[in-house]
Design an enzyme around this catalytic site. Structure first.
Site, PDB file in Angstrom:
ATOM      1  N   HIS A 269       3.988  -0.294  -7.632  1.00  0.00           N
ATOM      2  CA  HIS A 269       2.587   0.099  -7.734  1.00  0.00           C
ATOM      3  C   HIS A 269       1.726  -1.304  -7.200  1.00  0.00           C
ATOM      4  O   HIS A 269       1.925  -2.130  -7.741  1.00  0.00           O
ATOM      5  CB  HIS A 269       2.293   0.377  -9.044  1.00  0.00           C
ATOM      6  CG  HIS A 269       0.877   1.035  -9.383  1.00  0.00           C
ATOM      7  ND1 HIS A 269       0.298   2.099  -8.838  1.00  0.00           N
ATOM      8  CD2 HIS A 269      -0.261   0.132  -9.709  1.00  0.00           C
ATOM      9  CE1 HIS A 269      -0.807   2.174  -9.077  1.00  0.00           C
ATOM     10  NE2 HIS A 269      -1.391   1.111  -9.634  1.00  0.00           N
TER      11      HIS A 269
ATOM     12  N   ASN B 113       9.452   2.341  -9.875  1.00  0.00           N
ATOM     13  CA  ASN B 113       8.406   2.505  -8.973  1.00  0.00           C
ATOM     14  C   ASN B 113       7.726   1.193  -8.565  1.00  0.00           C
ATOM     15  O   ASN B 113       7.659   0.367  -9.345  1.00  0.00           O
ATOM     16  CB  ASN B 113       7.357   3.539  -9.651  1.00  0.00           C
ATOM     17  CG  ASN B 113       6.072   3.633  -8.590  1.00  0.00           C
ATOM     18  OD1 ASN B 113       6.099   3.950  -7.605  1.00  0.00           O
ATOM     19  ND2 ASN B 113       5.090   3.651  -9.326  1.00  0.00           N
TER      20      ASN B 113
ATOM     21  N   MET C 196       4.240   9.293  -3.203  1.00  0.00           N
ATOM     22  CA  MET C 196       2.877   9.699  -3.499  1.00  0.00           C
ATOM     23  C   MET C 196       3.152  11.265  -4.414  1.00  0.00           C
ATOM     24  O   MET C 196       2.335  12.024  -4.135  1.00  0.00           O
ATOM     25  CB  MET C 196       2.332  10.150  -2.431  1.00  0.00           C
ATOM     26  CG  MET C 196       1.833   8.855  -1.474  1.00  0.00           C
ATOM     27  SD  MET C 196       1.231   7.290  -2.712  1.00  0.00           S
ATOM     28  CE  MET C 196      -0.180   7.832  -2.696  1.00  0.00           C
ATOM     29  N   ARG C 197       4.064  11.138  -5.362  1.00  0.00           N
ATOM     30  CA  ARG C 197       4.254  12.266  -5.909  1.00  0.00           C
ATOM     31  C   ARG C 197       4.425  11.933  -7.547  1.00  0.00           C
ATOM     32  O   ARG C 197       5.001  10.888  -7.628  1.00  0.00           O
ATOM     33  CB  ARG C 197       5.524  13.094  -5.862  1.00  0.00           C
ATOM     34  CG  ARG C 197       5.215  13.475  -4.305  1.00  0.00           C
ATOM     35  CD  ARG C 197       4.964  14.857  -4.035  1.00  0.00           C
ATOM     36  NE  ARG C 197       5.369  15.787  -4.637  1.00  0.00           N
ATOM     37  CZ  ARG C 197       4.651  17.086  -5.207  1.00  0.00           C
ATOM     38  NH1 ARG C 197       3.563  17.302  -4.544  1.00  0.00           N
ATOM     39  NH2 ARG C 197       5.083  18.053  -5.853  1.00  0.00           N
TER      40      ARG C 197
ATOM     41  N   GLY D 291       6.872   3.389   4.834  1.00  0.00           N
ATOM     42  CA  GLY D 291       8.084   2.724   4.590  1.00  0.00           C
ATOM     43  C   GLY D 291       8.538   1.478   4.808  1.00  0.00           C
ATOM     44  O   GLY D 291       9.480   0.804   4.781  1.00  0.00           O
ATOM     45  N   SER D 292       7.483   0.687   4.622  1.00  0.00           N
ATOM     46  CA  SER D 292       7.479  -0.965   4.719  1.00  0.00           C
ATOM     47  C   SER D 292       8.451  -1.441   3.610  1.00  0.00           C
ATOM     48  O   SER D 292       9.453  -2.226   3.882  1.00  0.00           O
ATOM     49  CB  SER D 292       6.293  -1.679   4.948  1.00  0.00           C
ATOM     50  OG  SER D 292       5.750  -1.849   3.669  1.00  0.00           O
ATOM     51  N   ASN D 293       8.293  -0.947   2.362  1.00  0.00           N
ATOM     52  CA  ASN D 293       9.071  -1.306   1.329  1.00  0.00           C
ATOM     53  C   ASN D 293      10.459  -0.908   1.548  1.00  0.00           C
ATOM     54  O   ASN D 293      11.480  -1.510   1.265  1.00  0.00           O
ATOM     55  CB  ASN D 293       8.600  -1.036   0.025  1.00  0.00           C
ATOM     56  CG  ASN D 293       7.423  -1.611  -0.364  1.00  0.00           C
ATOM     57  OD1 ASN D 293       7.457  -2.765  -0.920  1.00  0.00           O
ATOM     58  ND2 ASN D 293       6.287  -1.221  -0.366  1.00  0.00           N
TER      59      ASN D 293
HETATM   60  C1  GRF Z   1       2.964   0.588  -1.550  1.00  0.00           C
HETATM   61  O1  GRF Z   1       1.641  -0.335  -1.633  1.00  0.00           O
HETATM   62  C2  GRF Z   1       3.131   0.589  -2.930  1.00  0.00           C
HETATM   63  O2  GRF Z   1       2.708  -0.237  -3.923  1.00  0.00           O
HETATM   64  C3  GRF Z   1       2.396   2.045  -3.243  1.00  0.00           C
HETATM   65  O3  GRF Z   1       2.572   2.660  -1.777  1.00  0.00           O
HETATM   66  C4  GRF Z   1       2.667   1.825  -0.840  1.00  0.00           C
HETATM   67  C5  GRF Z   1       3.901   2.081  -0.173  1.00  0.00           C
HETATM   68  O4  GRF Z   1       3.866   1.437   1.160  1.00  0.00           O
HETATM   69  N1  GRF Z   1       3.104   2.702  -4.284  1.00  0.00           N
HETATM   70  P1  GRF Z   1       4.967   1.360   2.238  1.00  0.00           P
HETATM   71  O5  GRF Z   1       5.161   2.927   2.499  1.00  0.00           O
HETATM   72  O6  GRF Z   1       6.310   0.749   1.693  1.00  0.00           O
HETATM   73  O7  GRF Z   1       4.700   0.872   3.145  1.00  0.00           O
END
Ligand code: GRF
Length: 232
Positions: free
Chosen positions: A144, A142, A125-126, A47-49
């Site tokens: 990536h 999304n 992750m789905r 969940g860092s993003n």
């Molecule tokens: C990120 O690297 C994103 O590109 C990929 O999953 C990761 C999620 O990281 N799809 P976080 O959970 O947001 O830390």
């Protein structure tokens, strides 16, 4: 460091930017729009993003509210972040569903019940099903960890290392049926250094993800507000 990236550092609280990184489009700035956009964030991992989306809202860079965080994994760390920042969240565990469609429909119902306008898959992750994609055309994005169209699918960072490319990065794109293949919104290029391993490279790519994802959300939100329909 190029000028654009320096600017992001000035506007934000504590982005520790990579040297030599590049964000494209080069004029990527967070557009201003009204009223605020209602987001649904889907996450399965750390969940860092998700956290950087919250920070961008708090910094007034992104005129948004997060209506809901949806996770499919009851143990994912994103939940802790939702609690920390007081964001509503729900666990919709795919293991409790009979089919992919059933899971998708539960997710979709939750989003629609809350009148979510834009869905952000931030480490989800789905694979998005057709129902979700069709109901949220131009409103489902999304992130990536590669420069698409290179290195689609899982373990994109390791794929880039294995192929010995010298530049990789991250991409925010619209979601369509084929995995990691919708129209590109923003990309950031990250050089691979000689002494990089997967951990060091992941860290630098994620620093860029944390910048481009809120920017991409703002761009798409602006398109939604202005009725722009130019994407796949
Ligand atoms: C990120 O690297 C994103 O590109 C990929 O999953 C990761 C999620 O990281 N799809 P976080 O959970 O947001 O830390």
């Amino acid at each position: 460091m190029n000028q654009d990236n320096k600017k992001y550092m000035e506007n934000n609280i504590s982005y520790d930017l990579n040297e030599h990184c590049l964000i494209s489009p080069l004029d990527s700035e967070s557009p201003l729009f009204e009223p605020k956009i209602r987001l649904g964030v889907l996450a399965s991992g750390n969940g860092s993003n998700f956290e950087y989306i919250i920070k961008s809202i708090q910094n007034n860079q992104l005129n948004a509210e997060i209506s809901i965080l949806i996770v499919n994994n009851p143990h994912c760390l994103a939940i802790k972040k939702a609690i920390k920042y007081n964001i509503p969240y729900v666990i919709i565990n795919h293991r409790d569903c009979q089919s992919r469609l059933e899971h998708d429909m539960l997710v979709l119902k939750k989003l629609e019940d809350l009148s979510v306008e834009l869905i952000v898959m931030a480490g989800w992750m789905r694979i998005a099903g057709e129902e979700l994609i069709n109901r949220y055309i131009n409103r489902l994005i999304n992130i990536h960890p590669s420069l698409l169209p290179s290195f689609k699918g899982i373990d994109a960072i390791q794929q880039a290392i294995d192929e010995r490319v010298t530049i990789t990065g991250c991409t925010v794109h619209y979601v369509q049926k084929e995995v990691d293949s919708g129209s590109i919104i923003i990309q950031a290029a990250v050089p691979i250094q000689e002494n990089d391993n997967k951990d060091t490279l992941t860290k630098r790519i994620q620093q860029m993800e944390h910048i481009i994802l809120p920017l991409a959300i703002a761009k798409v939100a602006m398109n939604i507000r202005t009725g722009f329909r130019g994407n796949k």
